[in-house]
Design a protein around this motif. Structure first.
Motif, PDB file in Angstrom:
ATOM      1  N   VAL A 141       0.851  -1.186   0.000  1.00  7.85           N
ATOM      2  CA  VAL A 141       0.000   0.000   0.000  1.00  7.85           C
ATOM      3  C   VAL A 141       0.891   1.242   0.000  1.00  7.85           C
ATOM      4  CG1 VAL A 141      -1.796   1.251   1.250  1.00  7.85           C
ATOM      5  CG2 VAL A 141      -1.793  -1.253   1.236  1.00  7.85           C
ATOM      6  N   SER A 183      -4.386   9.974   1.243  1.00  6.04           N
ATOM      7  CA  SER A 183      -4.873   9.171   0.110  1.00  6.04           C
ATOM      8  C   SER A 183      -3.920   8.007  -0.116  1.00  6.04           C
ATOM      9  CB  SER A 183      -4.961  10.029  -1.154  1.00  6.04           C
ATOM     10  OG  SER A 183      -5.919  11.058  -0.984  1.00  6.04           O
ATOM     11  N   ASP A 243      -3.167   4.106  -2.229  1.00  5.27           N
ATOM     12  CA  ASP A 243      -3.377   3.338  -3.453  1.00  5.27           C
ATOM     13  C   ASP A 243      -2.689   1.988  -3.272  1.00  5.27           C
ATOM     14  OD1 ASP A 243      -4.097   2.611  -5.979  1.00  5.27           O
ATOM     15  OD2 ASP A 243      -2.890   4.110  -7.016  1.00  5.27           O
ATOM     16  N   TRP A 244      -3.232   0.938  -3.923  1.00  8.12           N
ATOM     17  CA  TRP A 244      -2.628  -0.384  -3.840  1.00  8.12           C
ATOM     18  C   TRP A 244      -2.990  -1.167  -5.095  1.00  8.12           C
ATOM     19  CZ3 TRP A 244      -6.458   1.456  -0.615  1.00  8.12           C
ATOM     20  CH2 TRP A 244      -7.728   0.895  -0.754  1.00  8.12           C
ATOM     21  N   SER A 278      -9.555   0.186  -5.576  1.00  2.64           N
ATOM     22  CA  SER A 278      -8.275  -0.095  -4.928  1.00  2.64           C
ATOM     23  C   SER A 278      -7.511   1.189  -4.616  1.00  2.64           C
ATOM     24  CB  SER A 278      -7.425  -1.014  -5.812  1.00  2.64           C
ATOM     25  OG  SER A 278      -7.246  -0.417  -7.085  1.00  2.64           O
ATOM     26  N   LYS A 279      -8.220   2.212  -4.237  1.00  2.00           N
ATOM     27  CA  LYS A 279      -7.614   3.440  -3.726  1.00  2.00           C
ATOM     28  C   LYS A 279      -8.664   4.140  -2.875  1.00  2.00           C
ATOM     29  CE  LYS A 279      -8.661   5.999  -7.985  1.00  2.00           C
ATOM     30  NZ  LYS A 279      -8.080   6.814  -9.071  1.00  2.00           N
ATOM     31  N   THR A 280      -8.196   4.947  -1.958  1.00  2.00           N
ATOM     32  CA  THR A 280      -9.137   5.599  -1.060  1.00  2.00           C
ATOM     33  C   THR A 280      -8.505   6.842  -0.459  1.00  2.00           C
ATOM     34  OG1 THR A 280     -10.660   5.224   0.769  1.00  2.00           O
ATOM     35  CG2 THR A 280      -8.436   4.386   1.049  1.00  2.00           C
ATOM     36  N   THR A 281      -9.347   7.698   0.108  1.00  2.00           N
ATOM     37  CA  THR A 281      -8.899   8.850   0.897  1.00  2.00           C
ATOM     38  C   THR A 281      -9.559   8.762   2.265  1.00  2.00           C
ATOM     39  OG1 THR A 281      -8.579  10.268  -1.043  1.00  2.00           O
ATOM     40  CG2 THR A 281      -8.867  11.361   1.084  1.00  2.00           C
TER      41      THR A 281
END
Length: 429
Positions: A36, A53, A55-56, A86-89
């Protein structure tokens, strides 16, 4: 009879097809989530809250993901977030706090293995927002002499070092172990001492003229020509250590004696840089602290930073924004502790990595040891090479590991140095 045979044939083909499918396709358990990465950070001025934020890589068979967020490296009592991409904040985080993250894939009632724990400190202050002067800094231990003894010859590596510097687009370049780095195309040398060299873009910056050197010659008479000012005499030698002492702190450039540690005399250099277009000045510092994991070298490294900070306070009579760059031989994952961090924090200086809005390559260690496969620091990223700034005066837009990675995921050879260059984008208010 024909219809029955046809039905049986279809059934056989279907069964055979299912049996021929690979096990991974037949299984619905998601694969383990890969490494990650943090890609962005932000600061909400109105509420004094921050966000991170992440990402992986997509995990096979994952239909959605669970993101675990904790204030503890043991991941105790985590908050759990769920989403499909497959990403988030993650928002509404405290400022200047350490947070730890894990991610796992979910497919129905089946869960994949959690990713390795990764951590990031949130931005402690947003930095100035008006009257900003952008500045790109590169810090680079080029190992121009010492690595020759290990067979990594400088004349082979130098073109690659110069390429990394040129491709960075840096306004200021702080180099360490730069004994044999005699010229950098497009840059002027502000100060050089004990293998620390500060370079700058002369089209944008200048170094102010030094004050006249006092001359002991009696006042000239009409028959005596006026003496020409000379360069300042070298700083005296300390009889106790045999080391050159610090320069005159009233001058725009000079060196600071940090102590005799690790069997040698330790120094830093400074230079005041003036932006030609605006007349605004910045004080740049270049340092290379003693290496080693013993109690003696660890204490020496801490003492060097304390001496450095106190001397720069004497140099900085104009109260200019100060930026410290260099090889600090210390990092958060160190078993002996990150001993340079507390002295800086006590004076409200923070690692630019922890203040950066954009981040790239944080898991690639800044020390590579001439290994073609990048060494990965999973939790924090192992960065010996850093830039420290005061977030009350400096905003950090970006932190980038400037190692040249090829399509095969390895460092491009010849590997320029046993350290990777680090690039920082700041805006000075």
């Amino acid at each position: 009879m024909r219809r029955s045979f046809a039905a049986a044939l279809v059934g056989f083909l279907v069964i055979a097809g299912l049996q021929a499918q690979p096990a991974s396709a037949a299984s619905s358990k998601p694969a383990k989530v890969g490494l990650v990465s943090f890609v962005k950070a932000d600061y909400d001025r109105g509420r004094n809250l921050t966000s991170l934020s992440l990402d992986w890589p997509d995990a096979r068979q994952a239909r959605k993901y669970e993101i675990f967020v904790s204030k503890s490296p043991s991941m105790k009592k985590p908050k759990v977030y769920r989403q499909k991409s497959s990403k988030t904040t993650i928002r509404k985080l405290g400022r200047g706090k350490d947070y730890y993250f894990q991610v796992r894939g979910v497919n129905g009632k089946k869960h994949g293995s959690k990713s390795n724990v990764v951590a990031r400190t949130t931005i402690v202050r947003p930095g100035p927002s008006t009257n900003l002067m952008p500045l790109r800094i590169l810090t680079y231990n080029v190992c121009s002499r010492v690595c020759d003894d290990d067979g990594y010859l400088w004349f082979v590596r130098q073109p690659a070092v110069l390429e990394r510097i040129a491709s960075s687009g840096a306004d200021v370049v702080a180099t360490q172990e730069a004994d044999h780095l005699t010229t950098v195309p497009g840059y002027a040398l502000a100060v050089s001492f004990s293998a620390k060299k500060l370079w700058y873009n002369p089209a944008r910056f200048s170094v102010p003229a030094a004050p006249p050197v006092p001359n002991p010659t009696p006042t000239p008479t009409p028959s005596t020509p006026t003496p020409t000012p000379t360069a300042p005499p070298p700083a005296p030698i300390d009889p106790a250590t045999g080391c050159r002492m610090s320069s005159d702190v009233s001058r725009p450039t000079g060196q600071i004696f940090l102590g005799r540690h690790g069997g040698g005399c330790r120094y830093a250099v400074w230079a005041e840089l003036v932006e030609r277009a605006t007349g605004r000045s910045t004080l740049m510092v270049d340092v290379h602290t003693v290496s080693g994991t013993s109690k003696t070298t660890t204490n020496g490294r801490r003492d060097e930073i304390n001496t450095l900070i106190s001397t720069i306070q004497q140099v900085n009579v104009k109260r200019l924004p100060v930026i410290y760059a260099g090889d600090f031989n210390s990092h958060k994952q160190s078993a002996i502790g990150d001993v340079v961090r507390p002295p800086f924090k006590a004076k409200k200086f923070y690692d630019a990595f922890d203040l950066a809005r954009r981040v790239s390559g944080q898991h690639i260690n800044s020390f590579n040891g001439f290994k073609s496969s990048p060494t990965i620091g999973t939790l924090w990223g192992t960065h010996l090479d850093k830039v420290w700034v005061d977030p009350w005066k400096v905003r950090v837009d970006g932190w980038y590991n400037h190692a040249q990675i090829g399509a095969d995921g390895k460092l491009v050879e010849p590997i320029p140095s046993d350290h990777n260059p680090i690039v920082i984008d700041v805006r000075i208010g």
